[in-house]
Design a protein around this motif. Structure first.
Motif, PDB file in Angstrom:
ATOM      1  N   GLU A  14      -1.392  -7.530  74.081  1.00  0.00           N
ATOM      2  CA  GLU A  14      -1.560  -7.954  72.689  1.00  0.00           C
ATOM      3  C   GLU A  14      -3.013  -7.918  72.233  1.00  0.00           C
ATOM      4  OE1 GLU A  14       0.085 -10.863  74.698  1.00  0.00           O
ATOM      5  OE2 GLU A  14       1.610  -9.317  74.731  1.00  0.00           O
ATOM      6  N   ASN A  15      -3.935  -8.107  73.160  1.00  0.00           N
ATOM      7  CA  ASN A  15      -5.355  -8.149  72.798  1.00  0.00           C
ATOM      8  C   ASN A  15      -5.999  -6.764  72.733  1.00  0.00           C
ATOM      9  OD1 ASN A  15      -5.080 -10.939  72.863  1.00  0.00           O
ATOM     10  ND2 ASN A  15      -5.685 -11.052  74.999  1.00  0.00           N
ATOM     11  N   ASN A  16      -5.263  -5.755  73.136  1.00  0.00           N
ATOM     12  CA  ASN A  16      -5.827  -4.397  73.145  1.00  0.00           C
ATOM     13  C   ASN A  16      -5.717  -3.776  71.758  1.00  0.00           C
ATOM     14  OD1 ASN A  16      -6.315  -4.670  75.856  1.00  0.00           O
ATOM     15  ND2 ASN A  16      -4.458  -3.617  76.468  1.00  0.00           N
ATOM     16  N   THR A  17      -6.862  -3.387  71.217  1.00  0.00           N
ATOM     17  CA  THR A  17      -6.888  -2.753  69.903  1.00  0.00           C
ATOM     18  C   THR A  17      -7.286  -1.291  70.049  1.00  0.00           C
ATOM     19  OG1 THR A  17      -9.202  -3.349  69.536  1.00  0.00           O
ATOM     20  CG2 THR A  17      -7.524  -4.904  68.734  1.00  0.00           C
ATOM     21  N   GLN A  67      -3.211  -2.959  66.868  1.00  0.00           N
ATOM     22  CA  GLN A  67      -2.870  -3.180  68.272  1.00  0.00           C
ATOM     23  C   GLN A  67      -2.308  -1.897  68.881  1.00  0.00           C
ATOM     24  OE1 GLN A  67      -0.152  -6.481  68.468  1.00  0.00           O
ATOM     25  NE2 GLN A  67      -1.814  -7.975  68.342  1.00  0.00           N
ATOM     26  N   SER A  78      -3.761  -2.620  81.958  1.00  0.00           N
ATOM     27  CA  SER A  78      -3.146  -3.931  81.714  1.00  0.00           C
ATOM     28  C   SER A  78      -2.215  -4.306  82.858  1.00  0.00           C
ATOM     29  CB  SER A  78      -2.366  -3.915  80.397  1.00  0.00           C
ATOM     30  OG  SER A  78      -3.241  -3.799  79.320  1.00  0.00           O
TER      31      SER A  78
END
Length: 155
Positions: free
Chosen positions: A89-92, A40, A81
């Motif tokens: 949280e969904n960003n990798t 993350q 974001s």
């Protein structure tokens, strides 16, 4: 009548000898902080701050270079974001990293590497051998090398 030279003899001039390291591999960093594509972004940001680095290579499970993630990449994610009011949280790393990574050869002369930094406006170059990440050279490493070589080549 012969031509006279007005240049005095150059005394105490040191020459670069074979024992003076001039290759990128002599100055590159080999103990790297690397990242995985599934990490993350928030974890990457914490690592960048904790280790006081501006970015790092992204590797797969075989230690093959697959990208680079930088402070700028992380800032872009934070900005997007916030703009779209989405959670981070969904960003990798895989979504944010630069995948087309320029590398340099560990056998390259340190001064040629300095020129490459000037041409490319990059802060770091990974060094890959046989498909595996073996090190990284930064602009600061070039500066350190120049200061070590100063005593051998400059006055």
């Amino acid at each position: 009548m012969g031509i006279k030279s007005f240049l005095a003899s150059r005394k105490n001039q040191q020459k670069v000898t074979a024992d003076v390291p001039l290759k990128v591999s002599d100055y590159m960093t080999t103990k790297l902080i690397t990242f995985k594509s599934e990490e993350q972004i928030e974890k990457v940001i914490d690592s960048l701050i904790k280790h006081r680095i501006s970015g790092g290579p992204v590797v797969n499970e075989k230690n093959e270079l697959i990208g680079i993630i930088s402070e700028g990449d992380c800032i872009k994610q934070i900005n997007e974001s916030r703009y779209h009011n989405l959670p981070m949280e969904n960003n990798t790393v895989e979504k944010c990293m630069v995948k087309n990574v320029e590398t340099i050869d560990g056998n390259m002369n340190i001064f040629d590497a300095a020129s490459k930094f000037l041409e490319s406006k990059r802060r770091r170059f990974p060094i890959v051998e046989n498909g595996k990440l073996v090190g990284q050279i930064s602009q600061k490493d070039i500066l350190k090398a120049a200061m070590k070589l100063k005593g051998h080549t400059w006055r």
